[in-house]
Design a protein around this motif. Structure first.
Motif, short mmCIF file in Angstrom:
data_model
loop_
_atom_site.label_atom_id
_atom_site.label_comp_id
_atom_site.label_asym_id
_atom_site.label_seq_id
_atom_site.Cartn_x
_atom_site.Cartn_y
_atom_site.Cartn_z
N ALA A 168 0.83 -1.20 0.00
CA ALA A 168 0.00 0.00 0.00
C ALA A 168 0.87 1.26 0.00
O ALA A 168 0.58 2.24 -0.70
N ILE A 169 1.94 1.24 0.78
CA ILE A 169 2.84 2.41 0.83
C ILE A 169 3.54 2.58 -0.51
O ILE A 169 3.70 3.72 -1.01
N SER A 170 3.94 1.46 -1.12
CA SER A 170 4.61 1.53 -2.42
C SER A 170 3.70 2.15 -3.48
O SER A 170 4.15 2.97 -4.30
N ARG A 171 2.44 1.81 -3.45
CA ARG A 171 1.51 2.36 -4.43
C ARG A 171 1.32 3.86 -4.21
O ARG A 171 1.24 4.64 -5.16
N ARG A 172 1.23 4.26 -2.94
CA ARG A 172 1.10 5.70 -2.64
C ARG A 172 2.31 6.48 -3.13
O ARG A 172 2.19 7.55 -3.74
N LEU A 173 3.50 5.96 -2.85
CA LEU A 173 4.71 6.64 -3.28
C LEU A 173 4.78 6.71 -4.81
O LEU A 173 5.17 7.73 -5.38
N SER A 174 4.40 5.63 -5.47
CA SER A 174 4.44 5.61 -6.94
C SER A 174 3.51 6.65 -7.53
O SER A 174 3.85 7.32 -8.51
N GLU A 175 2.33 6.80 -6.94
CA GLU A 175 1.40 7.80 -7.45
C GLU A 175 1.97 9.20 -7.31
O GLU A 175 1.82 10.04 -8.21
#
Length: 298
Positions: A168-175
């Motif tokens: 979930a954190i990885s997806r937030r950072l990617s966005e």
């Protein structure tokens, strides 16, 4: 003296012939035609055996040929029909209706589960846009080097953010990176965002930065003092490593009693302001947990 009143009608041979004249064929000279073709009739034993064979195909020596020897066409049709019926019964026994129904039930349940999951994700998307199942994963737009750096920072943040997975954190950072932020700014932004996200315990020092009315905190009860109003059950200070805040427990909340020096986790406390500083109130919607209460072995 006895008398015999019974009468007997005697019919002559000529009369019998006359009666059956219409039934018997005659030749051109008027003489009766006699059918010399012998008439064969099955014996009682043969008829019985034929019925047994027709009802019990196993009694037939060979039924694999085009015609079954020793039976009539009617009997053969009954035998063939019985064989087809037995074959269908055996097939149902091997792949029976119960197994088919179980398979259909699993298929329907899986479809319903997917529908419920999709509906839940769409509702969650109203709060968190990244939860929308129809939204593309921003990680697919990153280069290999960018994705490696994002995953590295995600592992570090996952250790500091309780309740958030690395994915979930990885997806937030990617966005955030896809949106134009550099990785350092994205890490700071995402950390602050997830740290104060709804439903998660936030540092007490961040209470003033949160815009929503209900929050969750965890800390130690530093001190308690006498309530200033009869409707208040308890009032005191709760502190964590980042700071401290005033907590008021109203009698109407029917909350459990807290003690000084005790570790508490307060969920859905109402955020208020007291003397220019943020404070919390325990209401009927609030729950209080005691992580260390009852741990007699320590």
């Amino acid at each position: 003296m006895s008398s015999n009143n019974a009468t007997t009608d005697v019919v002559s041979v000529d009369e019998q012939a006359f009666e059956h004249a219409d039934e018997q064929a005659v030749d051109e000279d008027g003489f009766p035609v006699v059918d010399e073709t012998p008439e064969f009739e099955a014996a009682v034993e043969q008829e019985t055996q034929a019925k047994v064979d027709a009802n019990h195909p196993d009694g037939i020596t060979d039924t694999s040929t085009e015609r079954i020897h020793g039976v009539t066409l009617e009997q053969e049709e009954r035998i063939r029909a019985r064989e087809d019926e037995l074959e269908l019964i055996n097939a149902q026994g091997e792949m029976g209706p119960q197994e088919g129904r179980a398979k259909r039930t699993r298929t329907i349940a899986a479809k319903q589960s997917n529908v419920r999951r999709s509906e839940f994700q769409k509702r969650a998307a109203s709060v968190d846009p990244l939860a929308d199942p129809e939204q593309a994963d921003p990680r697919e737009e990153l280069s290999r080097e960018q994705l490696a750096a994002v995953n590295k920072q995600s592992m570090r943040l996952a250790k500091e953010l309780d309740g958030w997975s690395r994915a979930a954190i990885s997806r937030r950072l990617s966005e955030a990176v896809v949106g134009g932020q550099d990785l350092t700014s994205a890490v700071v932004h995402v950390f602050e965002e997830l740290q104060t996200a709804p439903g998660h315990v936030i540092p007490i020092a961040n209470l003033e930065e949160v815009s929503r009315k209900e929050v969750s905190i965890e800390g130690c009860v530093e001190t308690l003092w006498d309530p200033s109003h009869p409707s208040i059950a308890q009032v005191g200070l709760v502190a964590d490593d980042s700071g401290q805040t005033r907590v008021t427990i109203w009698k109407s909340s029917d909350a459990p009693w807290i003690e000084e020096g005790e570790q508490v986790r307060i969920h859905k406390a109402a955020r208020n302001w007291h003397e220019g500083r943020v404070s919390l109130a325990v209401t009927g919607w609030t729950t209080i947990h005691f992580p260390e209460r009852g741990r007699w072995w320590e």
